[in-house]
Design an enzyme around this catalytic site. Sequence first.
Site, mmCIF file in Angstrom:
data_model
loop_
_atom_site.group_PDB
_atom_site.id
_atom_site.type_symbol
_atom_site.label_atom_id
_atom_site.label_comp_id
_atom_site.label_asym_id
_atom_site.label_seq_id
_atom_site.Cartn_x
_atom_site.Cartn_y
_atom_site.Cartn_z
ATOM 1 N N GLY A 57 49.029 -11.067 3.059
ATOM 2 C CA GLY A 57 47.769 -10.730 3.596
ATOM 3 C C GLY A 57 47.695 -10.959 5.098
ATOM 4 O O GLY A 57 48.330 -12.386 5.418
ATOM 5 N N ARG B 121 58.435 -10.169 8.155
ATOM 6 C CA ARG B 121 57.769 -9.058 7.801
ATOM 7 C C ARG B 121 57.125 -8.333 9.252
ATOM 8 O O ARG B 121 56.715 -9.038 10.049
ATOM 9 C CB ARG B 121 56.484 -9.083 6.814
ATOM 10 C CG ARG B 121 57.041 -9.443 5.614
ATOM 11 C CD ARG B 121 55.821 -9.408 4.608
ATOM 12 N NE ARG B 121 55.531 -8.039 4.014
ATOM 13 C CZ ARG B 121 54.480 -7.815 3.268
ATOM 14 N NH1 ARG B 121 53.552 -8.914 3.070
ATOM 15 N NH2 ARG B 121 54.399 -6.726 2.581
ATOM 16 N N GLN C 223 48.389 -5.778 -6.044
ATOM 17 C CA GLN C 223 47.483 -6.858 -5.430
ATOM 18 C C GLN C 223 46.093 -6.780 -5.869
ATOM 19 O O GLN C 223 45.322 -7.623 -5.901
ATOM 20 C CB GLN C 223 47.767 -6.673 -3.976
ATOM 21 C CG GLN C 223 49.057 -7.286 -3.218
ATOM 22 C CD GLN C 223 49.842 -6.022 -2.983
ATOM 23 O OE1 GLN C 223 49.884 -5.184 -3.880
ATOM 24 N NE2 GLN C 223 50.837 -6.139 -2.309
ATOM 25 N N ASP D 170 46.266 -4.553 8.435
ATOM 26 C CA ASP D 170 47.502 -5.479 8.821
ATOM 27 C C ASP D 170 47.703 -5.421 10.356
ATOM 28 O O ASP D 170 48.223 -6.254 10.908
ATOM 29 C CB ASP D 170 48.722 -5.079 7.950
ATOM 30 C CG ASP D 170 48.493 -5.386 6.653
ATOM 31 O OD1 ASP D 170 49.041 -6.584 6.151
ATOM 32 O OD2 ASP D 170 47.910 -4.828 5.663
ATOM 33 N N ASN E 272 47.324 -0.340 7.129
ATOM 34 C CA ASN E 272 47.018 -1.207 5.937
ATOM 35 C C ASN E 272 47.669 -0.788 4.665
ATOM 36 O O ASN E 272 48.732 0.059 4.838
ATOM 37 C CB ASN E 272 45.340 -0.974 5.660
ATOM 38 C CG ASN E 272 44.912 -2.394 4.657
ATOM 39 O OD1 ASN E 272 45.210 -3.310 4.952
ATOM 40 N ND2 ASN E 272 44.025 -1.738 3.612
#
Length: 344
Positions: free
Chosen positions: A49, A91, A201, A242, A251
């Site tokens: 997240g 990431r 998720q 994101d 996202n």
Amino acid sequence: MRTRTIWWDSENRAIGMIDQTLLPERLEAIEIETVEGLCEAILALRVRGAPALGAAGAYGVALAAARSAATDPAALLQEVQRAAEIIRAARPTAVNLSWGVDRVLRALDKIRESATSDADEIRAAALAEAESIAEEDLAINRALGNIGASLLEDGDVVLTHCNAGRLACVGWGTALGVIRSAVAEGKQISVYSCETRPLFQGSRLTAWELSEDNIPVTLICDNMAGMAMRQGKIDKVIVGADRITKDAVFNKIGTYSIAVLAKAHGIPFYVAAPISTFDLERSEKDVEIEERDADEIRRLGNKQLAPAEVKVYNPAFDVTPLDLVTAIITERGIFRPPEMPELG
Ligand code: MRU
């Protein structure tokens, strides 16, 4: 229950975090003592997240400083810089990870300029900045939630995707923060949560979080969103982000399809994200979309779901152009694209 998803354990000089891969079966914390351990946790989505990754990146730099044996300030700063590069690369899509890393590095730049600083002062400054980022995240999400709650009416049914809840942040949540704030105001809000293949998720985290808070939640498979909208079951969509570039919202994979469906059904599509998620210098084409392991789709735990060698395309995120976005909810107010916040 802990109010934070990620924290600093000063006794053990370690990062503490909820291991999100164990939910909903077990709510357990782990301790991270090395930068390598942190990168593993980020890659495995133990912490995930965008805002939570911002705090993880910041604590990671503080961890590198705290665990270094260097006594010379220049040597320590060099080690910290190397660790920062490694963490940043873990990431690529969520901009908050590098944002958190960079904020701590900038705080250290100020110390570097003072000739009298020693290694312990650098360690303390790194940790203080990481703690500020984590504290700010809680306050930002509360503010964002209260602002966004004005968009929700009593009785609304909100569809969300992935997890933009307290687990995705240091606490409270962005998309789920808006829902929590509306509920705190006394509104009856219920939620449709898409399960969010391939890593679930939505079912593992969002459905769990909302159930813990007694907020009514209905779980659907990702391919049921269109039917639910067509049947008039959904009043609004709220998702997190994101990264928000000048032309698009990045996202969790599946968000774009939901935005297209929302437009087709005349349903408002809201994005809830802190200012730290904005990257208005860049556009869609400049951003790398993380592609993840094929076995996330071919397998489920020990179970083979597809031929072992079948070719797979597994992007972790997708891109929603701004013309599909009704409004972006931030801690600085609500922006209706093409209107965007002034950064800086
Ligand atoms: O791969 P993940 O689980 O880190 O992806 C997370 C998302 O896409 C969230 O929706 C996004 O980070 C917003 S979190 C407040």
